[in-house]
Structures are given as C-alpha cells and as structure tokens.
Design an enzyme around this catalytic site. Structure first.
Site, PDB file in Angstrom:
ATOM      1  N   ASP A 188      11.484  -1.063 -11.376  1.00 55.21           N
ATOM      2  CA  ASP A 188      10.832  -1.727 -12.395  1.00 55.21           C
ATOM      3  C   ASP A 188      10.958  -2.868 -13.293  1.00 55.21           C
ATOM      4  OD1 ASP A 188       8.058  -0.278 -11.656  1.00 55.21           O
ATOM      5  OD2 ASP A 188       9.015   1.377 -12.787  1.00 55.21           O
ATOM      6  N   TYR A 239       8.053  -9.960  -2.456  1.00 54.79           N
ATOM      7  CA  TYR A 239       6.347 -10.325  -1.204  1.00 54.79           C
ATOM      8  C   TYR A 239       7.197 -11.968  -1.030  1.00 54.79           C
ATOM      9  CZ  TYR A 239       4.383  -6.769  -4.135  1.00 54.79           C
ATOM     10  OH  TYR A 239       4.078  -5.657  -4.969  1.00 54.79           O
ATOM     11  N   GLU A 291      -0.962   0.994  -2.297  1.00 57.17           N
ATOM     12  CA  GLU A 291      -1.860   1.519  -0.974  1.00 57.17           C
ATOM     13  C   GLU A 291      -1.829   2.931  -1.157  1.00 57.17           C
ATOM     14  OE1 GLU A 291       0.706  -0.629  -1.762  1.00 57.17           O
ATOM     15  OE2 GLU A 291       2.710  -0.373  -0.599  1.00 57.17           O
ATOM     16  N   GLU A 323       7.188  -5.079   1.290  1.00 60.25           N
ATOM     17  CA  GLU A 323       6.189  -6.006   0.667  1.00 60.25           C
ATOM     18  C   GLU A 323       5.984  -7.766   1.675  1.00 60.25           C
ATOM     19  OE1 GLU A 323       3.522  -4.726  -1.208  1.00 60.25           O
ATOM     20  OE2 GLU A 323       4.774  -3.535  -1.955  1.00 60.25           O
ATOM     21  N   HIS A 347      -4.260  -7.089   1.486  1.00 58.67           N
ATOM     22  CA  HIS A 347      -2.922  -6.416   2.132  1.00 58.67           C
ATOM     23  C   HIS A 347      -2.622  -4.962   1.512  1.00 58.67           C
ATOM     24  CE1 HIS A 347       1.111  -6.715   0.047  1.00 58.67           C
ATOM     25  NE2 HIS A 347       0.553  -5.954  -0.879  1.00 58.67           N
ATOM     26  N   GLU A 348      -3.549  -4.104   0.835  1.00 57.85           N
ATOM     27  CA  GLU A 348      -3.880  -2.611   0.879  1.00 57.85           C
ATOM     28  C   GLU A 348      -4.128  -2.081   2.257  1.00 57.85           C
ATOM     29  OE1 GLU A 348      -1.565  -2.018  -1.527  1.00 57.85           O
ATOM     30  OE2 GLU A 348      -1.914  -4.066  -2.704  1.00 57.85           O
ATOM     31  N   HIS A 401      -0.734  -2.618   4.578  1.00 52.20           N
ATOM     32  CA  HIS A 401       0.083  -1.883   4.298  1.00 52.20           C
ATOM     33  C   HIS A 401      -0.413  -0.251   5.322  1.00 52.20           C
ATOM     34  CE1 HIS A 401       3.415  -2.851   1.286  1.00 52.20           C
ATOM     35  NE2 HIS A 401       2.440  -3.556   0.312  1.00 52.20           N
TER      36      HIS A 401
HETATM   37  N1  BES Z   1       2.873  -1.403  -3.383  1.00 52.50           N
HETATM   38  C1  BES Z   1       2.665  -2.571  -4.104  1.00 52.50           C
HETATM   39  C2  BES Z   1       2.102  -2.478  -6.073  1.00 52.50           C
HETATM   40  C3  BES Z   1       3.271  -1.826  -6.331  1.00 52.50           C
HETATM   41  C4  BES Z   1       4.865  -2.575  -5.757  1.00 52.50           C
HETATM   42  C5  BES Z   1       3.348  -0.730  -7.244  1.00 52.50           C
HETATM   43  C6  BES Z   1       5.898  -1.429  -6.310  1.00 52.50           C
HETATM   44  C7  BES Z   1       4.368  -0.372  -7.961  1.00 52.50           C
HETATM   45  C8  BES Z   1       6.078  -0.750  -7.849  1.00 52.50           C
HETATM   46  C9  BES Z   1       0.906  -3.250  -3.597  1.00 52.50           C
HETATM   47  O1  BES Z   1       1.111  -2.703  -2.114  1.00 52.50           O
HETATM   48  C10 BES Z   1       1.053  -4.691  -4.313  1.00 52.50           C
HETATM   49  O2  BES Z   1       1.641  -5.683  -3.658  1.00 52.50           O
HETATM   50  N2  BES Z   1      -0.885  -4.993  -4.742  1.00 52.50           N
HETATM   51  C11 BES Z   1      -0.437  -6.261  -5.431  1.00 52.50           C
HETATM   52  C12 BES Z   1      -1.490  -7.007  -4.538  1.00 52.50           C
HETATM   53  C13 BES Z   1      -0.469  -8.619  -3.855  1.00 52.50           C
HETATM   54  C14 BES Z   1       0.389  -8.679  -3.482  1.00 52.50           C
HETATM   55  C15 BES Z   1      -2.246  -8.814  -3.544  1.00 52.50           C
HETATM   56  C16 BES Z   1      -0.388  -6.307  -6.926  1.00 52.50           C
HETATM   57  O3  BES Z   1      -0.819  -5.490  -7.318  1.00 52.50           O
HETATM   58  O4  BES Z   1      -0.596  -7.935  -7.339  1.00 52.50           O
HETATM   59 ZN    ZN Z   2       2.021  -4.480  -1.079  1.00 52.62          ZN
END
Ligand code: BES
Ligand code: ZN
Length: 593
Positions: A368, A376, A264, A311, A288-289, A292
């Site tokens: 990570d 989520y 996002e 999240e 989703h993005e 955010h």
């Molecule tokens: N912000 C996240 C991706 C992220 C989280 C990157 C933690 C690094 C550390 C992004 O908004 C996300 O949640 N992406 C998901 C999308 C889904 C939940 C619809 C993905 O990448 O799958």
């Molecule tokens: Zn997210």
C-alpha cells in the site's frame, strides 16, 4: 522450503490449496465475521502448512474426514505480513477446516454506520482485499501465486443482501431467526486478492443479459443510467482480447467511503459512487475494471513486485477500449490525463527512486505504501512502445497468444520477458525494456501521445491567467476537455482569478468529481475561501484516496488552510476506510508545524 512472495508465508513446497469453502456470519453489532474456512488441497498431503492471517482469532483447526483436531501455532505479529499460522497436518489430509473470527479493525473490511449510506437506515459492509488484505478475512495462502476456486455461504440480517466476487448460487431464510443465507460459487481459480464481499440494502437492474448493476435503492436509477453502455464495452473488449471468460459482468456501486475508483473483483466489479457524474463521462474506470477480466484476472502478477504486469497492461487495454468506442482523440486525452498522474507520482517518489522502476523489490515494504500511478502509466507506456514497434496487428496477436498461454496463472516479469523473447526475439532490446523495468524514472524513448485538441487545451491552461479563454470556447468543452484545461493551469492563483474561473465555469457546484477535485485542489492551495465549505463537504463524504491525497495536500500551503485540514480530518476520519485514514495522516504529517 521455498517462499516466493515477500508479502506472504505461502510456501510452494507445502500442501497447495485448490478450493476454499467459506462460511461467514456477518455480525454488524460486533463488527466481525464469524468464519469457518475449509481449505481443500490439490492432492491429499501432510506435514507443515503455513497460512497468512492478520487480526484473526483462531478457535480450532481440524481434519473433517477424521474428525481429528490439528495442532496450530500463531507466530509473532509482523506489521506488514500479520501472523503466520502454522498447522501440522496428518498424512493424506484432503482438507482442513478452521473456525475463527475476524477483528473489528480488519483492514480488508469497512463497517459503515447507517448514516454513511445513501439510505441512512441500514448498516453496510464491504471488503477490499488487494493487495494483501484477504488474510484479514480468511486464514489462507495469501499470495497471487496461489490461485483458488471458492464457494461461500454468507449469513446476513434478513433485510440485507450479500454479493461476492462469484456467481450467485441462491439464497434462503437462515437457520438463525431474522437472518438470510446467500450462497456463491466461483468455479475458476482466482488470486486471493480477488476475494470480495459486500452486504447492505441492495437493489439491482439488468443492463444486458449478462450485465447487471447493484446499488442502494436511492442510487440504483442513477447507476443504471450511468453504466447503460457496459454491454457495448464488453463486446468491444471481446473484439480486442477474445471471449469474456467469466460468465457474468456485474457491478456494485458502493457508499462513498470506498477508497478506490474501482476494483476488478471478478463477476462483481466494485465502483465508487463518485463515477455517477450524470453524463457518463467517467466510465473509463469501468473500461479499466472490465479490461482486468483479461489483463489481470486471467493473467496477473505473481506478487506485488510485478504489479505493472497487472495494471500497466490494463491501462493500455482500457485505452484501446476507449479508442474503439470514442475514437483516437478520446484515447489521446486519456493518455494525457495519465501523464499528469505519472508526473505527480514521480515527484512524490523522488526520494525513493527504487519505487519508480517497474520490476520492484518490496521485501519489507508495504504494497500500500508502494502504490502509485507508476506501474499504471509507466507500465502502459512500455506496452504501447512494444505495440508501436511490432505494429498493431502483430502486437494484438501477441497479446492474445500471451493471454492464451498464461490464462488462469500469475506470472513474474521474468516469465513475461522470456515469453516475449521467445515469440519476438529482439523486441525487448528494441524498446530498451531493461531501462523501463529496472531503472528509475522515465526512459528517453517514452512515447508521446498528441492531438491538436489536446495541444490547444494545454496551451490555454498554461496561458491562464495571463490570457483568459473566451466564454464561447469554454462553453463548448466536454468534461474531459475542461479537466485537461484545469490540469494545466498554475497550481495556485490570485483570488480574483479563482473567482473568475468559478463564476465562468461554475466549478464549485460541479458533480463530476474529477473536475471538482482538480478545481478544489487549486482553490485550496490558493486559500480561496468561497470554496472551503465544498472542500469540507467533499472530504467529509468521499473516501476515494485519489481525491483525498491531493485535496488535503493542497491545504498544506497556508496556515489557515492547514488548520482547516486538521479540523476536517478530526471530524471526518472516523468515517474513512483504514487505508484512506493512513494516507491522509501521512499527508498531514508532512505539513509544516
Ligand atoms: N486494482 C485496482 C485498485 C487497487 C490496486 C486496489 C492496488 C488495491 C491495490 C483497480 O483496477 C484500479 O486500478 N482502480 C483505479 C481505476 C483507474 C486506474 C481507472 C482507481 O481506483 O482509481
Ligand atoms: Zn487496475
């Protein structure tokens, strides 16, 4: 001295950065950014300033107003945090400048060879700073607590373009022959994890007066078609959460090694090209993005220990947008797909139950490694429970009040709870929030989302292969329905059942990666050889961790596929993002010898 974030040397008693001025020289030959970062303070201040760095070589630090060098010292390397950079600022320092260079191994950056792009001619660079990788690009107070505005100028080879998580502020030929300078400005204060940069051969298409998509020339047409509905999404989201506050909503479709589905980055969402299914069936990631922009970029977690606030609220918001656009049935499917992801994560973390609480304690834990669907999906279920308890109109008003109260700040779970208790005394106790936030696993009062279609699909999946669905029934499924069926079939099948599914649903040839990977995971675990070439192709091309993890894991079931997995990894891993490589290595390490 007060350090508030277990993942940062940020100390809130020290001078507080308000704005960055960044200059990057992008060097594709050496795979480094030459950097100059000016940190402008809220008020002139002096004394010790601790910054986060990882892999940075610091050349010089000085106070520009006095043209005075500042002594600096790099601390010991911590495997998670990196190295503390300690500066001793003279009194009344308004700003300090650091000249430095990034490392070719910076986790926050991936440098791609031309062969890893769609066009195959030019190299590509992109960043991914969440959760704590901004410090591999910029020496900074790398905590979500410490929001900053920024300006940047980025010097790139003249055939390429740069985009950032910021508004464009013009571009012109650079002083170095053969280069071009791109300028950006992000006037609103953002957490450091939202710093973002990408450089490549890029084209853009307008989708509405305030939304545009960027991609490589070979991909731009497909991308513009897939995301044509984004303005409608923004309008729906504004109806739910209030005016969109970030001026433009642009998107960038990256090369396939991008390790996430979406990120996002404000004013420039980063997206995996695996969303380009050709049928607009995967645009929930865009919802989703986009969500955010309210739940996250406007009000985010103070540290990774409160990630669920970011999240969990966003998944809930994403499904409200989905419901507004495609109806209740579609939203129920979203919750059902999320339930599968939640169960997978609870199973993966069964030996580390402390990572299945919402309010985590992550001192000494790499964010990570703590990442999963739990913040989520468990988080979104807690939000949905509060929504059900208050009723929609009252909850929607509460969410707007919450965002108005905390806009442009980064908060803790405890701050959220105090706010909820103030506005709706008894709400938290009524949903047993304590169990959700502080106890592992799923509480007994978890909401269940049902629909007739969903139930029928799940029953068909569970009944397979004893009962095979009728061809006419299967032909009528939309991509989401097919996915739900596949998520409910047994995880391994007899070869003849694999062959039947593949023949009747044309699974191995699918371009929708959700369906394709769900299928290949079953095919791999079943040692269904006709799918091996496609498995190899997907694992060699795509770096999205959501797909790599289950696909590699499924190959652990049989000795033959274990060999296949190791062979593919040996050949493909050099093209993976550092984060993806680490995740896959972890999966392979768990294979029986
Ligand atoms: N912000 C996240 C991706 C992220 C989280 C990157 C933690 C690094 C550390 C992004 O908004 C996300 O949640 N992406 C998901 C999308 C889904 C939940 C619809 C993905 O990448 O799958
Ligand atoms: Zn997210």
């Amino acid at each position: 001295m007060s350090r508030l974030d277990p993942h940062s040397y940020f100390d809130d008693l020290q001078p507080r950065t308000e704005r960055w001025h960044l200059r990057f020289l992008v060097d594709f030959q050496r795979r480094v950014l030459g950097g100059e970062a000016t940190l402008v303070f809220r008020e002139p201040s002096g004394g010790t300033l601790d910054l986060d760095t990882k892999g940075l070589t610091i050349y010089r630090a000085w106070v520009p107003a006095l043209d005075l060098d500042v002594p600096f010292e790099l601390g010991e390397e911590d495997p998670i945090l990196g190295r503390r950079l300690r500066l001793e600022l003279p009194p009344d320092t308004g700003a300090v400048v650091l000249a430095y260079e990034t490392s070719p191994e910076a986790v926050g950056l991936q440098w791609l060879e031309p062969a890893q792009t769609e066009g195959g001619v030019h190299p590509f660079l992109f960043s991914q700073c969440q959760a704590i990788h901004a410090r591999t690009l910029v020496p900074c107070q790398d905590s979500a607590f410490a929001r900053v505005a920024y300006e940047a100028e980025v010097v790139v080879p003249e055939s390429l373009s740069a985009v950032m998580s910021a508004g464009p502020a013009g571009d012109e030929p650079g002083r170095i022959p053969g280069t071009r300078v791109f300028r950006f400005t992000m006037p609103q204060p953002i957490p450091s994890y939202l710093l973002a940069l990408a450089v490549g051969e890029l084209e853009s298409r307008d989708l509405s007066p305030r939304a545009r998509v960027w991609a490589e020339p070979a991909t731009i047409g497909k991308a513009a078609w897939e995301f044509a509905g984004v303005e409608d999404m923004i309008v729906r989201a504004e109806g739910l959460f209030g005016p969109y506050d970030w001026d433009r909503y642009d998107m960038l479709v990256l090369p396939p090694s991008f390790p996430y589905g979406g990120m996002e980055n404000p004013r420039m969402t980063f997206l995996t090209p695996t969303l380009l299914a050709g049928d607009r069936s995967l645009v929930d990631v865009v919802a989703h993005e986009l969500a955010h922009s309210w739940t996250g970029n406007l009000v985010t977690n103070a540290t990774a220990e409160h990630f669920w606030l970011n999240e969990g609220f966003t998944v809930w918001a994403e499904r409200r947008i989905l419901e507004a656009i495609r109806g209740e049935e579609a939203a129920a499917m979203g919750w059902a797909i999320g339930q599968k992801a939640l169960e997978e994560s609870l199973d993966r973390f069964k030996d580390t139950p402390e990572l299945t609480v919402l309010r985590t304690h992550l001192e000494g834990v790499d964010p990570d490694d703590a990442f999963s669907s739990i913040p989520y999906e468990k988080g979104a279920r807690l939000v949905a429970l509060m929504e059900a308890r208050l009723g929609r109109p009252a909850f929607d008003a509460f969410v707007r009040d919450y965002m108005k109260t905390f806009r442009f700040t980064s908060i803790t779970t405890e701050q959220f709870c105090a706010f909820a208790e103030d506005r709706h005394p008894g709400l938290l106790a009524g949903v047993d929030a304590d169990a959700w936030l502080h106890r592992p696993g799923m509480p007994a009062n978890a909401p269940v989302f049902r629909s007739a279609t969903l139930e029928a699909l799940e029953a068909l999946g569970r009944g397979f292969p004893v009962t095979r669905p009728e061809k006419a029934v299967m032909d009528a499924w939309n991509p989401t329905e097919l996915l739900i069926f596949l998520q409910n079939i047994p995880r391994t099948l007899a070869l003849e059942d694999c062959a039947w599914l593949d023949a009747n649903l044309a699974l191995t040839g699918r371009g929708n990666y959700e369906i394709l990977v769900e299928w290949l995971t079953v095919a791999g675990a079943s040692a269904y050889e006709p799918a091996y070439p496609r498995i190899r192709e997907v694992l060699s091309r795509v770096g999205r961790m959501k797909y790599l993890r289950p696909l590699y894991a499924s190959l652990g079931a049989h000795p033959a596929t274990r060999g296949l997995a190791r062979d593919i990894f040996a050949q493909a891993s050099k093209g993976y993002h550092g984060l993806s490589r680490r995740v896959v290595q972890g999966v392979l390490d768990k294979f029986p010898a």
